[in-house]
Scaffold this motif. Structure first.
Motif, PDB file in Angstrom:
ATOM      1  N   ALA A  58      60.995 -30.263 -40.266  1.00  0.00           N
ATOM      2  CA  ALA A  58      59.596 -29.800 -40.226  1.00  0.00           C
ATOM      3  C   ALA A  58      58.692 -30.964 -40.569  1.00  0.00           C
ATOM      4  CB  ALA A  58      59.389 -28.644 -41.198  1.00  0.00           C
ATOM      5  N   ARG A  59      57.435 -30.849 -40.143  1.00  0.00           N
ATOM      6  CA  ARG A  59      56.508 -31.961 -40.360  1.00  0.00           C
ATOM      7  C   ARG A  59      56.183 -32.153 -41.831  1.00  0.00           C
ATOM      8  NH1 ARG A  59      51.828 -29.812 -36.813  1.00  0.00           N
ATOM      9  NH2 ARG A  59      52.640 -27.951 -37.832  1.00  0.00           N
ATOM     10  N   SER A  60      56.348 -31.105 -42.620  1.00  0.00           N
ATOM     11  CA  SER A  60      56.103 -31.275 -44.053  1.00  0.00           C
ATOM     12  C   SER A  60      57.425 -31.134 -44.807  1.00  0.00           C
ATOM     13  CB  SER A  60      55.064 -30.253 -44.524  1.00  0.00           C
ATOM     14  OG  SER A  60      55.608 -29.401 -45.501  1.00  0.00           O
ATOM     15  N   ALA A  82      60.566 -36.585 -39.084  1.00  0.00           N
ATOM     16  CA  ALA A  82      61.619 -35.594 -39.336  1.00  0.00           C
ATOM     17  C   ALA A  82      62.343 -35.165 -38.050  1.00  0.00           C
ATOM     18  CB  ALA A  82      61.014 -34.382 -40.022  1.00  0.00           C
ATOM     19  N   TYR A  83      61.565 -34.885 -37.007  1.00  0.00           N
ATOM     20  CA  TYR A  83      62.202 -34.378 -35.781  1.00  0.00           C
ATOM     21  C   TYR A  83      63.175 -35.429 -35.223  1.00  0.00           C
ATOM     22  CZ  TYR A  83      58.386 -30.829 -35.623  1.00  0.00           C
ATOM     23  OH  TYR A  83      57.502 -29.812 -35.892  1.00  0.00           O
ATOM     24  N   GLN A  84      62.694 -36.682 -35.182  1.00  0.00           N
ATOM     25  CA  GLN A  84      63.555 -37.741 -34.621  1.00  0.00           C
ATOM     26  C   GLN A  84      64.768 -37.980 -35.528  1.00  0.00           C
ATOM     27  OE1 GLN A  84      62.896 -39.276 -31.483  1.00  0.00           O
ATOM     28  NE2 GLN A  84      65.052 -39.805 -31.798  1.00  0.00           N
ATOM     29  N   PRO A 100      55.523 -25.678 -30.283  1.00  0.00           N
ATOM     30  CA  PRO A 100      54.511 -25.263 -29.302  1.00  0.00           C
ATOM     31  C   PRO A 100      54.915 -25.728 -27.896  1.00  0.00           C
ATOM     32  CG  PRO A 100      53.475 -26.260 -31.231  1.00  0.00           C
ATOM     33  CD  PRO A 100      54.945 -26.463 -31.392  1.00  0.00           C
ATOM     34  N   ASN A 101      54.516 -24.944 -26.902  1.00  0.00           N
ATOM     35  CA  ASN A 101      54.969 -25.200 -25.526  1.00  0.00           C
ATOM     36  C   ASN A 101      54.737 -26.635 -25.065  1.00  0.00           C
ATOM     37  OD1 ASN A 101      55.493 -22.473 -25.562  1.00  0.00           O
ATOM     38  ND2 ASN A 101      53.515 -21.933 -24.652  1.00  0.00           N
ATOM     39  N   ALA A 102      53.607 -27.208 -25.459  1.00  0.00           N
ATOM     40  CA  ALA A 102      53.268 -28.550 -24.976  1.00  0.00           C
ATOM     41  C   ALA A 102      54.180 -29.632 -25.564  1.00  0.00           C
ATOM     42  CB  ALA A 102      51.821 -28.879 -25.305  1.00  0.00           C
ATOM     43  N   CYS A 120      66.028 -24.749 -25.561  1.00  0.00           N
ATOM     44  CA  CYS A 120      64.587 -24.920 -25.744  1.00  0.00           C
ATOM     45  C   CYS A 120      63.882 -23.605 -25.442  1.00  0.00           C
ATOM     46  CB  CYS A 120      64.064 -26.004 -24.799  1.00  0.00           C
ATOM     47  SG  CYS A 120      62.276 -26.204 -24.888  1.00  0.00           S
ATOM     48  N   ASP A 121      63.005 -23.186 -26.322  1.00  0.00           N
ATOM     49  CA  ASP A 121      62.377 -21.873 -26.131  1.00  0.00           C
ATOM     50  C   ASP A 121      61.455 -21.838 -24.907  1.00  0.00           C
ATOM     51  OD1 ASP A 121      61.831 -19.116 -26.777  1.00  0.00           O
ATOM     52  OD2 ASP A 121      62.680 -19.665 -28.721  1.00  0.00           O
ATOM     53  N   LYS A 122      61.115 -20.625 -24.523  1.00  0.00           N
ATOM     54  CA  LYS A 122      60.270 -20.387 -23.340  1.00  0.00           C
ATOM     55  C   LYS A 122      58.807 -20.580 -23.661  1.00  0.00           C
ATOM     56  CE  LYS A 122      57.956 -17.217 -23.975  1.00  0.00           C
ATOM     57  NZ  LYS A 122      56.925 -16.988 -25.078  1.00  0.00           N
ATOM     58  N   PRO A 123      57.942 -20.885 -22.723  1.00  0.00           N
ATOM     59  CA  PRO A 123      58.286 -21.456 -21.424  1.00  0.00           C
ATOM     60  C   PRO A 123      58.793 -22.874 -21.655  1.00  0.00           C
ATOM     61  CG  PRO A 123      55.929 -21.569 -21.766  1.00  0.00           C
ATOM     62  CD  PRO A 123      56.478 -20.840 -22.950  1.00  0.00           C
ATOM     63  N   ALA A 328      69.452  -9.683 -27.987  1.00  0.00           N
ATOM     64  CA  ALA A 328      69.435 -10.427 -26.719  1.00  0.00           C
ATOM     65  C   ALA A 328      69.621 -11.921 -26.994  1.00  0.00           C
ATOM     66  CB  ALA A 328      68.127 -10.173 -25.988  1.00  0.00           C
ATOM     67  N   TYR A 329      69.131 -12.380 -28.148  1.00  0.00           N
ATOM     68  CA  TYR A 329      69.306 -13.792 -28.531  1.00  0.00           C
ATOM     69  C   TYR A 329      70.790 -14.085 -28.778  1.00  0.00           C
ATOM     70  CZ  TYR A 329      64.322 -13.272 -29.678  1.00  0.00           C
ATOM     71  OH  TYR A 329      62.981 -13.005 -29.643  1.00  0.00           O
ATOM     72  N   ARG A 330      71.505 -13.083 -29.302  1.00  0.00           N
ATOM     73  CA  ARG A 330      72.945 -13.275 -29.570  1.00  0.00           C
ATOM     74  C   ARG A 330      73.715 -13.358 -28.246  1.00  0.00           C
ATOM     75  NH1 ARG A 330      77.337 -14.185 -29.675  1.00  0.00           N
ATOM     76  NH2 ARG A 330      78.977 -13.853 -31.229  1.00  0.00           N
TER      77      ARG A 330
HETATM   78  N1  LIG Z   1      62.118 -16.306 -26.974  1.00  0.00           N
HETATM   79  C1  LIG Z   1      61.335 -15.510 -27.659  1.00  0.00           C
HETATM   80  O1  LIG Z   1      61.603 -14.332 -27.790  1.00  0.00           O
HETATM   81  C2  LIG Z   1      60.115 -16.089 -28.296  1.00  0.00           C
HETATM   82  C3  LIG Z   1      59.790 -17.394 -28.047  1.00  0.00           C
HETATM   83  N2  LIG Z   1      58.720 -17.984 -28.641  1.00  0.00           N
HETATM   84  C4  LIG Z   1      58.451 -19.404 -28.326  1.00  0.00           C
HETATM   85  O2  LIG Z   1      58.820 -20.174 -29.454  1.00  0.00           O
HETATM   86  C5  LIG Z   1      57.938 -21.268 -29.609  1.00  0.00           C
HETATM   87  C6  LIG Z   1      57.365 -21.259 -31.007  1.00  0.00           C
HETATM   88  O3  LIG Z   1      56.684 -20.060 -31.255  1.00  0.00           O
HETATM   89  P1  LIG Z   1      56.428 -19.506 -32.744  1.00  0.00           P
HETATM   90  O4  LIG Z   1      57.688 -19.572 -33.519  1.00  0.00           O
HETATM   91  O5  LIG Z   1      55.762 -18.210 -32.628  1.00  0.00           O
HETATM   92  O6  LIG Z   1      55.410 -20.588 -33.278  1.00  0.00           O
HETATM   93  P2  LIG Z   1      55.155 -21.158 -34.752  1.00  0.00           P
HETATM   94  O7  LIG Z   1      53.737 -21.550 -34.777  1.00  0.00           O
HETATM   95  O8  LIG Z   1      55.686 -20.235 -35.771  1.00  0.00           O
HETATM   96  O9  LIG Z   1      56.091 -22.428 -34.775  1.00  0.00           O
HETATM   97  C7  LIG Z   1      55.813 -23.577 -34.087  1.00  0.00           C
HETATM   98  C8  LIG Z   1      56.386 -24.748 -34.852  1.00  0.00           C
HETATM   99  O10 LIG Z   1      55.988 -25.904 -34.160  1.00  0.00           O
HETATM  100  C9  LIG Z   1      55.793 -26.969 -35.074  1.00  0.00           C
HETATM  101  N3  LIG Z   1      54.685 -27.822 -34.661  1.00  0.00           N
HETATM  102  C10 LIG Z   1      54.792 -29.104 -34.315  1.00  0.00           C
HETATM  103  N4  LIG Z   1      53.607 -29.633 -33.975  1.00  0.00           N
HETATM  104  C11 LIG Z   1      52.714 -28.639 -34.119  1.00  0.00           C
HETATM  105  C12 LIG Z   1      51.316 -28.567 -33.940  1.00  0.00           C
HETATM  106  N5  LIG Z   1      50.603 -29.620 -33.534  1.00  0.00           N
HETATM  107  N6  LIG Z   1      50.718 -27.391 -34.206  1.00  0.00           N
HETATM  108  C13 LIG Z   1      51.419 -26.323 -34.601  1.00  0.00           C
HETATM  109  N7  LIG Z   1      52.755 -26.343 -34.783  1.00  0.00           N
HETATM  110  C14 LIG Z   1      53.402 -27.479 -34.563  1.00  0.00           C
HETATM  111  C15 LIG Z   1      55.629 -26.338 -36.438  1.00  0.00           C
HETATM  112  O11 LIG Z   1      56.737 -26.847 -37.085  1.00  0.00           O
HETATM  113  P3  LIG Z   1      56.729 -27.572 -38.494  1.00  0.00           P
HETATM  114  O12 LIG Z   1      57.550 -26.620 -39.212  1.00  0.00           O
HETATM  115  O13 LIG Z   1      57.301 -28.881 -38.181  1.00  0.00           O
HETATM  116  O14 LIG Z   1      55.326 -27.649 -39.013  1.00  0.00           O
HETATM  117  C16 LIG Z   1      55.839 -24.859 -36.277  1.00  0.00           C
HETATM  118  O15 LIG Z   1      56.784 -24.365 -37.169  1.00  0.00           O
HETATM  119  C17 LIG Z   1      56.915 -21.133 -28.483  1.00  0.00           C
HETATM  120  O16 LIG Z   1      57.323 -21.939 -27.426  1.00  0.00           O
HETATM  121  C18 LIG Z   1      56.987 -19.677 -28.076  1.00  0.00           C
HETATM  122  O17 LIG Z   1      56.659 -19.471 -26.726  1.00  0.00           O
HETATM  123  C19 LIG Z   1      57.967 -17.310 -29.569  1.00  0.00           C
HETATM  124  C20 LIG Z   1      58.234 -15.999 -29.862  1.00  0.00           C
HETATM  125  C21 LIG Z   1      59.302 -15.269 -29.213  1.00  0.00           C
END
Ligand SMILES: NC(=O)C1=CN([C@@H]2O[C@H](COP(=O)(O)OP(=O)(O)OC[C@H]3O[C@@H](n4cnc5c(N)ncnc54)[C@H](OP(=O)(O)O)[C@@H]3O)[C@@H](O)[C@H]2O)C=CC1
Ligand SMILES: O=C1OC[C@@H](O)[C@H](O)[C@H]1O
Length: 378
Positions: A58-60, A82-84, A100-102, A120-123, A328-330
């Motif tokens: 995590a970033r923190s 941390a990620y690297q 986040p998706n980006a 890698c999570d969706k999308p 479904a994740y399992r």
């Molecule tokens: N498959 C499914 O059923 C689901 C999939 N998703 C997908 O999962 C992904 C994450 O969603 P969700 O868990 O809800 O999101 P969260 O906001 O809870 O988590 C995102 C993580 O991204 C990290 N991060 C890194 N850079 C940034 C930034 N600039 N701003 C914010 N966060 C950052 C943070 O990690 P750090 O701890 O390092 O700060 C944070 O914990 C998305 O792609 C979403 O589409 C979401 C819900 C259901």
């Protein structure tokens, strides 16, 4: 429909039992202390003998440590690198990306470059071009890359497809889906879903569910005819309505929505969730409730033209691996591990599937006149 909610099964699905591990399980690293990681990977790993979670990043530092403590993860990385650092750990075999998706593209590419398999999570990315590059690198490196979109792995969806493919309902003539949330109750104002730079938007977040199910059930790719958005902020759709044709002649509409209207008198009562999926066929209609999280609870209603109706619920496949309580994740994890181990998974999402999925999202944003999702330096 909720009167016989099987609470025991739901409790086991959401809190699965720990199992004894194999002699050399696949070691997972979790990138991002995200909200979704416990459901998407930490709990499924707990009940899969051939996997374990080795580390989280995590970033923190503080967040990494408390997350690791909470989820009993032996190692944590915190801070800017941390990620690297996690990715560079030679003991890690698989990286799960719940960012986040980006950021999916950047960290998937880095993990693949370091020789890790990636879930890698969706999308999977911000756009089709990124998705193409991710799968090209996975192929070049001979690594497994899977876009974690869990409903595709659940037997309820396979049953819906079997009901349609079996033929007695005739051909599909129309499809309609609505996935809506009361976003402001469920997400904070600065949620990743509301941020264009982080790949936000209702279609990015919710669109993969109805769009992919339509593609799967009709075994075809759509043409996007039009898309109309209501914006939350510039280039971030709060609501998107997409009109398509599948297999050249099947009209289909998808509505995704972070701002569901209220209901009841003056529409003042909050609507937490709306999940409609309807397939109209020549001789009847199939409706699939809770296609987003079928392992918690779902039902499939089949109504034939003569007015007769039946309901099915399917938590375990008739053949093959699975348990009533598997999420479904399992199911998804089972397939992923089989693939990494060189076995044929019972269900799989191919590179083409993910690439085509992103292509439709791109096309819909273009039709709605949105700026392209980020084109990063590749
Ligand atoms: N498959 C499914 O059923 C689901 C999939 N998703 C997908 O999962 C992904 C994450 O969603 P969700 O868990 O809800 O999101 P969260 O906001 O809870 O988590 C995102 C993580 O991204 C990290 N991060 C890194 N850079 C940034 C930034 N600039 N701003 C914010 N966060 C950052 C943070 O990690 P750090 O701890 O390092 O700060 C944070 O914990 C998305 O792609 C979403 O589409 C979401 C819900 C259901
Ligand atoms: O993937 C998801 O599924 C469920 C939704 O609540 C969430 O916003 C989304 O990220």
């Amino acid at each position: 429909m909720f009167e016989f909610l099987p609470l025991g099964r739901i409790l086991k699905t959401t809190n699965p039992p720990a199992v004894e591990k194999s002699s050399a399980p696949l070691r997972f690293g979790v990138v991002g202390a995200s909200r979704i990681a416990p459901d998407a990977v930490i709990k499924p790993v707990r009940c899969h003998a051939d996997t374990l979670i080795l580390a989280v990043a995590a970033r923190s530092e503080r967040r990494a440590q408390s997350y690791a403590q909470k989820w009993r993860i032996p190692k944590f990385y915190g801070g800017q690198n941390a990620y690297q650092d996690l990715i560079d750990n030679p003991d890690i075999d698989v990286v799960y990306i719940g960012l986040p998706n980006a950021l999916h593209y950047e960290w998937t590419m880095k993990a693949l470059a370091a020789g890790k398999h990636v879930l890698c999570d969706k999308p999977i990315a911000d756009n089709e071009e990124e998705t193409q590059r991710m799968f090209a690198l996975a192929q070049e490196k001979n690594l497994v890359l899977l876009e974690a979109w869990q409903p595709r792995f659940h037997p309820a969806l396979h049953r819906v497809k079997a009901i349609i493919d079996e033929g007695s309902l005739g051909k599909i003539v129309k499809m309609y889906a609505h996935f809506g949330l009361w976003g402001d109750l469920q997400f904070k104002k600065d949620d990743i879903r509301y941020n264009y730079g982080l790949g936000g938007g209702a279609l990015m977040d919710l669109g993969p569910y109805p769009l992919n199910i339509m593609r799967y059930l009709s075994s075809s790719e759509p043409t996007v005819l039009s898309a109309e958005a209501t914006c939350r902020s510039e280039n971030v759709d709060r609501r998107m309505e997409v009109h398509m044709t599948f297999a050249e002649s099947i009209p289909a509409t998808v509505i995704v929505d972070f701002a569901l209207e209220g209901w009841g008198p003056l529409k003042l009562l909050p609507q937490w969730l709306k999940l409609v999926f309807r397939v109209e066929c020549e001789n009847g209609v199939v409706e699939y409730f809770n296609y987003a999280l079928p392992s918690l609870y779902h039902y499939i209603t089949i109504t034939t033209k003569d007015g007769k109706s039946r309901v099915e619920k399917v938590y375990k496949p008739a053949e093959g691996k699975g348990e009533e309580w598997w999420s479904a994740y399992r199911y998804e994890l089972e397939a992923f591990v089989d693939k990494v181990r060189g076995r044929e998974p019972q269900v799989w999402r191919t590179a083409e599937d993910s690439i085509n999925s992103m292509r439709i999202i791109d096309a819909a944003y273009t039709k709605a006149c949105f700026a392209p999702r980020s084109r990063r330096t590749h």
